[in-house]
Design a protein around this motif. Structure first.
Motif, short mmCIF file in Angstrom:
data_model
loop_
_atom_site.label_atom_id
_atom_site.label_comp_id
_atom_site.label_asym_id
_atom_site.label_seq_id
_atom_site.Cartn_x
_atom_site.Cartn_y
_atom_site.Cartn_z
N ASP A 127 0.84 -1.21 0.00
CA ASP A 127 0.00 0.00 0.00
C ASP A 127 0.87 1.25 0.00
OD1 ASP A 127 -2.31 -1.41 -0.05
OD2 ASP A 127 -2.75 -1.24 2.10
N GLN A 128 1.91 1.23 0.85
CA GLN A 128 2.80 2.39 0.93
C GLN A 128 3.50 2.63 -0.41
OE1 GLN A 128 5.97 1.93 3.78
NE2 GLN A 128 6.57 4.08 3.68
N PHE A 129 3.95 1.54 -1.03
CA PHE A 129 4.63 1.67 -2.32
C PHE A 129 3.68 2.26 -3.36
CE2 PHE A 129 5.64 0.04 -6.54
CZ PHE A 129 6.96 0.45 -6.67
N GLU A 130 2.47 1.73 -3.38
CA GLU A 130 1.51 2.20 -4.39
C GLU A 130 1.24 3.70 -4.22
OE1 GLU A 130 -2.51 0.75 -4.09
OE2 GLU A 130 -2.95 1.31 -6.17
N ALA A 131 0.99 4.11 -2.96
CA ALA A 131 0.67 5.53 -2.72
C ALA A 131 1.83 6.42 -3.16
CB ALA A 131 0.37 5.74 -1.23
N ASN A 132 3.06 6.01 -2.82
CA ASN A 132 4.22 6.84 -3.17
C ASN A 132 4.50 6.83 -4.67
OD1 ASN A 132 4.73 7.78 -0.59
ND2 ASN A 132 5.90 5.95 -0.05
N ALA A 133 4.29 5.69 -5.30
CA ALA A 133 4.51 5.62 -6.75
C ALA A 133 3.50 6.50 -7.47
CB ALA A 133 4.40 4.16 -7.22
N ARG A 134 2.24 6.45 -7.03
CA ARG A 134 1.22 7.32 -7.65
C ARG A 134 1.59 8.78 -7.46
NH1 ARG A 134 -3.04 4.45 -9.53
NH2 ARG A 134 -3.61 2.53 -8.46
N ALA A 135 2.08 9.11 -6.24
CA ALA A 135 2.47 10.50 -5.98
C ALA A 135 3.63 10.92 -6.90
CB ALA A 135 2.87 10.65 -4.51
N ASN A 136 4.41 9.94 -7.34
CA ASN A 136 5.53 10.24 -8.26
C ASN A 136 5.06 10.34 -9.72
OD1 ASN A 136 7.29 10.07 -6.11
ND2 ASN A 136 7.90 7.95 -6.53
N GLY A 137 3.76 10.15 -9.93
CA GLY A 137 3.23 10.26 -11.30
C GLY A 137 3.22 8.95 -12.07
N ILE A 138 3.34 7.85 -11.34
CA ILE A 138 3.34 6.53 -12.01
C ILE A 138 1.93 5.93 -11.97
CG2 ILE A 138 4.36 4.21 -11.98
CD1 ILE A 138 6.73 5.35 -10.40
N HIS A 139 1.50 5.31 -13.07
CA HIS A 139 0.23 4.58 -13.07
C HIS A 139 0.48 3.20 -12.46
CE1 HIS A 139 -1.70 7.42 -15.93
NE2 HIS A 139 -0.45 7.57 -16.35
N HIS A 330 17.94 3.43 -10.94
CA HIS A 330 16.79 3.78 -10.10
C HIS A 330 15.74 4.46 -10.97
CE1 HIS A 330 18.93 3.46 -6.07
NE2 HIS A 330 19.87 3.24 -6.96
N PHE A 331 14.51 4.01 -10.86
CA PHE A 331 13.42 4.64 -11.63
C PHE A 331 12.42 5.24 -10.65
CE2 PHE A 331 15.22 1.38 -14.39
CZ PHE A 331 15.54 2.16 -15.50
N ARG A 332 12.17 6.53 -10.83
CA ARG A 332 11.38 7.25 -9.85
C ARG A 332 10.03 7.71 -10.41
NH1 ARG A 332 12.92 9.64 -5.17
NH2 ARG A 332 11.32 11.03 -4.36
N GLY A 333 9.98 7.94 -11.71
CA GLY A 333 8.73 8.41 -12.30
C GLY A 333 8.94 8.63 -13.78
N PRO A 334 7.87 9.02 -14.48
CA PRO A 334 8.01 9.20 -15.93
C PRO A 334 8.91 10.39 -16.25
CG PRO A 334 5.85 9.94 -15.18
CD PRO A 334 6.51 9.32 -13.99
N ARG A 335 9.64 10.25 -17.35
CA ARG A 335 10.43 11.43 -17.73
C ARG A 335 9.52 12.43 -18.43
NH1 ARG A 335 12.73 10.27 -23.19
NH2 ARG A 335 11.90 8.24 -23.74
N GLU A 336 10.02 13.60 -18.66
CA GLU A 336 9.19 14.68 -19.22
C GLU A 336 8.57 14.24 -20.55
OE1 GLU A 336 11.25 18.44 -18.62
OE2 GLU A 336 9.95 19.20 -20.22
N GLY A 337 7.28 14.39 -20.63
CA GLY A 337 6.59 14.02 -21.87
C GLY A 337 6.37 12.51 -21.99
N GLY A 338 6.79 11.75 -21.00
CA GLY A 338 6.64 10.30 -21.07
C GLY A 338 5.58 9.77 -20.11
#
Ligand code: SF4
Length: 518
Positions: A127-139, A330-338
């Motif tokens: 749950d924690q991972f999901e919430a933080n990943a969503r906050a990083n802009g990841i689906h 390390h992958f944190r979120g989508p890159r610009e325009g991605g």
């Protein structure tokens, strides 16, 4: 006439000019492009003499006959020798690295406790991972099984009109039959890891979790590439082959519509994930196309970023005997325009978490060390197991997917415990293999002959007097019986080995004679 030195001058520095034949042209790819890193052009380095033994024959849901496939592998001595030596070399390199870290055992204990803690609280960390990943802009998507995993990714690709996908190596996608699914829906998948690409072009599964084509001689690779990307079938120079593959794959990578990676570690506190490779191929898959999809098994969670250091120190040392992988990305979120998507996959993991004897197998970080040390694996090849996971860890994981189909696998072990000794997360592998044997007997998945033989052996071993009498009789029989009586179809053990000459005295008789009275 071009000489070796002229050719070398054209191609730049040649590391081993002596390998080039007098009349060789400079090495070229099938499209005529120069292969600047290749060393040989067409001089065969070794004449092909032995066909590659293929893996286990799969017949629907029938139990996989690992012993039959292993016998074919052993009957190919060049392959068996190369495989055994190559993996033992990795094991020795692992040992050297281990001896260089005084706190190695503490690291193993720490890694084991972090994983066990995470698994016990897996729901919270997910749950924690999901919430933080969503906050990083990841689906973030959730897949309960392989079918759902494949559907979700297909839907994402279809939404983007994607027709081609570059992908780095991921055992989870192998588990899900992902490439076959994608082929059926008309999406081209291109593996970016060299070993995995070799296996894809040869229409074979990976035979090892870290080195997927380790069972192949370079002449086997030359044959695969000659058929699929048009290289010279007589040139098995590894530089030539690697460069030719690079030239063939690079345009496909640059033109791909989407990229996909697996994941080595997913960090709950940051919603980020880490992929470790030695070829940088995950970075190509993640960064060349604008759409990046990552498949993550739910057991890949670790609570905090500071825990990562423990696993990064253990992973590559255990796997390949190198201090660290070339790339720890390390992958944190989508890159610009991605756009970035994560699919969190269960596919039987929750069920395994509920198995008291087998849940700690979820600690596995897929380093392959247990395979490299296993005498059965080293001599039978990973494809003989006929399952996604081979070697000691495979003997535990595979029956959790299908106890009937993989009922022979837990018997493909000597139970010597070497796997447990090298495991960086301290899984009691050999004990779990033994537990599977008991479980399979309970589930009536062990053949009548095997059960009867084990029962007779158990009776004999529990009666010392009968055991000693049987040994004495067997020694006399071995010394005097004609060969055909000992080596025949009923003696599977003797198919590949000579039974040693019986000693004049057994330990018991020697002890009785020399020490018994004291
Ligand atoms: S069980 Fe242990 S040794 Fe085997 S692959 Fe997993 S982590 Fe490595």
């Amino acid at each position: 006439m071009s000489s070796a030195s002229e050719g070398a001058g054209d191609a730049g520095v040649m590391l081993h000019p002596e390998l080039r034949a007098d009349r060789d042209e400079a090495p070229k790819a099938p499209n005529g492009q120069r292969l600047d890193h290749a060393e040989g052009a067409s001089k065969p380095l070794r004449v092909r003499s032995e066909k590659q033994p293929r893996g286990a024959r799969i017949h629907g849901n029938r139990p996989v006959d690992q012993a039959e496939a292993a016998a074919r592998f052993i009957a190919a001595p060049e392959h068996e020798k190369m495989h055994d030596e190559r993996l033992w070399d990795l094991r020795q390199k692992r040992d050297r690295e281990m001896h260089g870290i005084p706190e190695w055992e503490e690291l193993r204990t720490l890694a084991s406790s972090i994983k066990e803690h995470t698994l016990v609280h897996l729901d919270e960390y997910l749950d924690q991972f999901e919430a933080n990943a969503r906050a990083n802009g990841i689906h973030v998507h959730w897949a309960k099984d392989a079918a759902e995993h494949n559907h979700i990714i297909h839907r994402v690709l279809a939404d983007h009109g994607a027709k081609s996908l570059i992908k780095s190596k991921s055992m989870l996608t192998e588990e899900c039959g992902f490439r076959h699914y994608m082929a059926a829906v008309g999406i081209e998948v291109i593996e970016t890891d060299l070993g995995e690409r070799i296996q894809q072009l040869d229409n074979e599964d990976p035979s090892h979790v870290v080195v997927p084509a380790v069972h192949k001689l370079r002449t086997d690779v030359a044959e695969v590439f000659a058929k699929t990307i048009g290289t010279d079938p007589d040139n098995s120079d590894v530089h030539y082959l690697a460069e030719a593959q690079r030239q063939s794959n690079r345009p496909l990578i640059l033109a791909a519509d989407a990229g996909m990676t697996g994941c080595n570690f997913a960090v709950a506190e940051t919603g980020t994930f880490v992929v470790c490779t030695n070829e940088g191929n995950a970075d190509l898959s993640a960064n060349v196309p604008k759409l990046h999809i990552a498949s993550i098994g739910i057991e890949k969670m670790i609570p905090r970023l500071e825990h990562l250091a423990v696993f990064v120190r253990l992973l590559s040392r255990s796997a390949l005997g190198s201090p660290i992988t070339q790339y720890t990305s390390h992958f944190r979120g989508p890159r610009e325009g991605g756009e970035m998507h994560i699919v969190l996959v269960d596919n039987g993991r929750s069920a395994r978490l509920g198995m008291p004897e087998f849940w700690t197998s979820l600690k596995c970080i897929r380093c392959g060390a247990c395979m490299n040390t296993c005498p059965v694996y080293r001599r039978s090849g990973g494809l003989s197991y006929g399952a996604t996971y081979s070697g000691p860890i495979g003997l535990i994981i595979d029956p959790t997917f299908n106890a009937h189909k993989y009922s022979n696998l837990p018997f493909a072990s000597t139970l010597n415990g070497s796997c447990s000794n090298v495991c960086p997360v301290k899984i009691n592998i050999h004990e779990q293999i033994l537990a599977w044997r008991r479980e399979l007997v309970k589930q009536h998945e062990v053949s009548f002959v095997k059960k009867a033989a084990m029962k007779a052996a158990g009776e004999l071993l529990s009666r010392p007097a009968a055991y000693r009498a049987a040994i004495a009789t067997a020694d006399v029989a071995l010394a005097h019986l004609p060969r055909f009586v000992i080596y025949n179809g009923l003696n599977a053990w003797g198919d590949h080995r000579e039974i040693p000459h019986p000693p004049k005295h057994t330990f018991h008789s020697w002890y009785h004679a020399n020490r018994g009275a004291k």
